[in-house]
Write an enzyme that holds these catalytic residues in place. Structure first.
Site, mmCIF file in Angstrom:
data_model
loop_
_atom_site.group_PDB
_atom_site.id
_atom_site.type_symbol
_atom_site.label_atom_id
_atom_site.label_comp_id
_atom_site.label_asym_id
_atom_site.label_seq_id
_atom_site.Cartn_x
_atom_site.Cartn_y
_atom_site.Cartn_z
ATOM 1 N N PHE A 1 -9.416 4.735 26.269
ATOM 2 C CA PHE A 1 -10.071 5.022 27.544
ATOM 3 C C PHE A 1 -9.031 5.566 28.507
ATOM 4 C CE2 PHE A 1 -11.322 3.987 31.887
ATOM 5 C CZ PHE A 1 -12.585 4.537 31.923
ATOM 6 N N ASP B 1 -0.207 5.632 28.228
ATOM 7 C CA ASP B 1 -1.130 5.293 29.298
ATOM 8 C C ASP B 1 -1.018 3.785 29.551
ATOM 9 O OD1 ASP B 1 -3.247 4.629 30.932
ATOM 10 O OD2 ASP B 1 -4.656 6.012 29.984
ATOM 11 N N LYS C 1 -3.864 0.594 38.557
ATOM 12 C CA LYS C 1 -4.399 -0.756 38.588
ATOM 13 C C LYS C 1 -3.489 -1.736 39.332
ATOM 14 C CE LYS C 1 -7.657 -0.440 34.722
ATOM 15 N NZ LYS C 1 -8.892 -0.604 35.490
#
Length: 427
Positions: A137, A238, A267
């Site tokens: 993702f 990532d 995040k």
């Protein structure tokens, strides 16, 4: 106000495409706990999807933000820059797992960080193609969707994806894909679909997030590094969900013997405030011309101030060590349930980035129903959980690393009771 009343208003106001895991509307939060608008307390094992590793409203983060609010809130760094942006770049460059000189750019979201990493890789290499992995993702923007290896709900109905993006199998031995299988598939990809000389980068999550919390095997990451070096490709890690102490090290790539060329972060970087970054080797990061990177809100002074406090908290409170301790405690409790709950197929994850996977006890097939039932039972008891995985049969655990010991004990008791109840219901 009542949760149900707000939910009805939401149905008439907010786009249906904004999915919601719960119908619990937050009123306030502190560290690992959330109180809803009806006054009910919940233990938060989601952290806003790995955003508040340092807990909701950590006092040092709030203090740093308040101090910044008293100075200025926005100038756009590309117009009137500020020293705190530069200093945070220096700090990320110092801890990022690449060797040599490094550079950083700040943006706003994880998807934006991924988009910029691809831009930088294409500019630096003069190539176009990118390889990502099934189950990965990387965001909901168009390039993010193209890279994401999961159709539902992320790609369905949104039309053609950007071209020159190819997917390879991610090695998950539990589901019959070995490292050898994944490497053989990459080789077939190079023979059948894309010349490796056209590939700008391979992008991979060191631990898949939405895909099910599967960790990249070390020999596979080493092999990817070798493939990239052999063909002049760049390796992009990532770390949007894995970064900042979550896996028991500052970054998940610190668990590997090889380093990426570029790394995306977001995040938990700013403890609940919007901030994202790309850090990479200087000669790659400096390839785009001035003006090619950036954004109006990129590197917001509020997010930058929060991020400085987050890095201080991680270091001063030894959160990498704390993540390992909490993860070991969680996995030990889950392991104690195996004999009584045959639906437990796997328990995994580095540090405090853990997951339990459920299969149907009779068919041995992935059971999204079991995982979701456990989630709902836990929510009724006051514990917020998240599911994930291509099959939806995984519960992932992302509690704040600052969670209090007594609250952790309470959460584990609720989790165990919920799993046991659902296990008995399936007998």
């Amino acid at each position: 106000m009542k949760n149900a009343e707000i939910s009805q208003r939401k149905m008439q106001t907010i786009a249906r495409g904004v999915g919601m895991t719960t119908q619990v509307y937050a009123d306030r939060a502190e560290n690992s706990e959330i109180w809803d608008v009806e006054g009910r307390r919940y233990i938060d094992f989601s952290s806003g999807i790995a955003v508040v590793n340092t807990g909701h409203r950590h006092p040092r983060v709030i203090e740093a933000v308040k101090a910044q609010l008293d100075r200025f809130t926005h100038t756009c760094h590309q117009v009137v820059p500020y020293e705190s942006y530069v200093r945070l770049g220096e700090r990320l460059n110092a801890i990022a797992p690449m060797k040599g000189d490094k550079r950083t750019v700040f943006v706003t979201t994880g998807a934006e960080a991924v988009e910029n990493a691809i831009k930088i890789a294409r500019n630096a290499t003069g190539r176009q193609a990118v390889i990502a992995f099934a189950g990965g993702f990387h965001g909901r923007t168009f390039m993010g969707m193209a890279l994401t290896g999961k159709v539902q709900p992320y790609k369905a109905g949104f039309g053609a994806m950007p071209g020159d993006v190819f997917h390879a199998p991610f090695p998950v031995p539990l589901h019959g894909v070995t490292v050898a299988d994944a490497l053989a598939a990459l080789d077939r990809l190079f023979k059948a679909d894309v010349d490796p000389a056209r590939v700008a980068a391979i992008i991979i999550e060191p631990v898949q997030g939405e895909g099910g919390f599967y960790e990249v095997p070390r020999d596979f990451m080493t092999a990817l590094r070798k493939i990239c070096d052999q063909h002049g490709m760049l390796l992009i890690a990532d770390e949007v969900q894995t970064g900042f102490a979550r896996t028991g090290k500052m970054f998940a790539m610190d668990h590997h013997d090889v380093a990426p060329d570029l790394m995306t972060m977001a995040k938990s970087l700013a403890g609940g405030f919007p901030l994202a970054a790309v850090t990479g080797r200087a000669e790659i990061m400096d390839a785009p011309n001035p003006g090619g990177l950036g954004g109006t809100y990129g590197g917001s002074p509020i997010g930058i101030a929060a991020a400085h406090a987050v890095l201080d908290v991680i270091e001063d409170e030894k959160l990498c060590d704390r993540a390992n301790q909490l993860g070991a405690r969680l996995k030990q409790r889950l392991e104690s349930l195996r004999d009584d709950v045959p639906e437990i197929a796997d328990i995994r994850g580095p540090g405090f980035m853990n997951a339990v996977e459920f299969n149907d006890a009779k068919t041995k097939l992935p059971s999204a129903d079991f995982a979701n039932a456990v989630r709902l039972k836990a929510l009724e008891k006051g514990l917020i959980l998240l599911t994930c995985g291509v099959h939806g049969n995984v519960i992932r655990f992302l509690a704040p690393i600052t969670i209090q010991d007594e609250v952790m004990t309470e959460a584990l008791d609720i989790l165990e009771a919920s799993i046991r109840e659902q296990g008995r219901a399936c007998q």
